[in-house]
Design an enzyme around this catalytic site. Structure first.
Site, PDB file in Angstrom:
ATOM      1  N   ALA A   1       9.383  22.325  13.845  1.00  0.00           N
ATOM      2  CA  ALA A   1       9.294  22.337  15.305  1.00  0.00           C
ATOM      3  C   ALA A   1      10.665  22.068  15.909  1.00  0.00           C
ATOM      4  O   ALA A   1      11.459  21.306  15.354  1.00  0.00           O
ATOM      5  CB  ALA A   1       8.291  21.284  15.790  1.00  0.00           C
ATOM      6  N   ASP A   2      10.919  22.700  17.030  1.00  0.00           N
ATOM      7  CA  ASP A   2      12.149  22.424  17.763  1.00  0.00           C
ATOM      8  C   ASP A   2      11.928  22.701  19.237  1.00  0.00           C
ATOM      9  O   ASP A   2      10.950  23.354  19.620  1.00  0.00           O
ATOM     10  CB  ASP A   2      13.321  23.257  17.238  1.00  0.00           C
ATOM     11  CG  ASP A   2      14.659  22.558  17.470  1.00  0.00           C
ATOM     12  OD1 ASP A   2      15.132  22.593  18.622  1.00  0.00           O
ATOM     13  OD2 ASP A   2      15.200  21.962  16.533  1.00  0.00           O
ATOM     14  N   GLN A   3      12.844  22.167  20.048  1.00  0.00           N
ATOM     15  CA  GLN A   3      12.721  22.324  21.491  1.00  0.00           C
ATOM     16  C   GLN A   3      14.099  22.491  22.104  1.00  0.00           C
ATOM     17  O   GLN A   3      15.045  21.784  21.745  1.00  0.00           O
ATOM     18  CB  GLN A   3      12.022  21.101  22.091  1.00  0.00           C
ATOM     19  CG  GLN A   3      11.635  21.243  23.554  1.00  0.00           C
ATOM     20  CD  GLN A   3      10.908  20.005  24.048  1.00  0.00           C
ATOM     21  OE1 GLN A   3      11.499  18.936  24.158  1.00  0.00           O
ATOM     22  NE2 GLN A   3       9.611  20.133  24.315  1.00  0.00           N
TER      23      GLN A   3
END
Length: 204
Positions: free
Chosen positions: A80-82
């Protein structure tokens, strides 16, 4: 049939807490991916569109999951990344309180977008992915409020790309929030849980 072991390819305490609070059995492992090298491949674009920022978030999430998958055969790995974008500019986590203050002044009175990328990888290949966006609009807060907020929040502001935690005093920065709460925290949890049910990791 035994379900695959589940690994979160992240050092994020918030993501770990979200999965733990949801009742999942998992381990967490830092991917040690060079994020700056991946971002450099997007830095020269003259478009910098929302779609391209979605792509970057997904690319980072996948790179993390692939790196951990290479060390853990047969495991199901969550990456996951943002990325935060505001008026066409992408922002990273601030490296100092001074940078955090400058970023918050840049966000003040404007909407910004949180672009989340989420990937499931098994045996070195992506089996599912998702992108999600949330739009958050900061109010026209005073500089006196900002100084008090930074003094109260302290170094925690440097752990978030937006310099805030909605579950704390950071919620006072906003006048409007549009989007899924879990996505804002960096992990679109409901679609992830749905996909994990398909893989037998969560009871259906």
């Amino acid at each position: 049939m035994t379900s695959p072991s589940l690994i979160l390819a992240s050092g994020s305490a918030v993501r770990r807490k979200l999965l733990a609070d949801a009742g999942l059995a998992f381990t967490a492992e830092d991917s040690r991916v060079d994020e700056d090298a991946i971002k450099a491949g997007f830095a020269d674009s003259d478009r910098n569109t929302e779609e391209e920022t979605d792509e970057l978030a997904l690319k980072l999430a996948e790179a993390k999951a692939l790196a951990v998958s290479a060390r853990n055969e047969s495991a199901l790995v969550i990456g996951a990344d943002q990325i935060l974008s505001c008026e066409g500019r992408r922002y990273d986590k601030p490296k100092s309180m001074e940078e955090a203050r400058a970023n918050l002044l840049a966000f003040r009175g404007r909407p910004h977008i949180l672009h989340s990328g989420l990937v499931l990888v098994k045996d070195g290949g992506a089996v599912w992915n998702l992108t999600a966006r949330a739009t958050l609009t900061m109010r026209e807060f005073s500089e006196e409020f900002l100084d008090a907020y930074l003094a109260e929040a302290g170094d925690r502001v440097m752990k978030s790309v937006g310099c805030y935690q909605l579950e704390g005093p950071g919620v006072q920065l906003f006048e409007k929030i549009e989007g899924d709460y879990f996505s804002i925290l960096g992990l679109p949890l409901l679609p992830l849980l749905d996909e994990l049910r398909r893989h037998g990791v969560v009871r259906s």
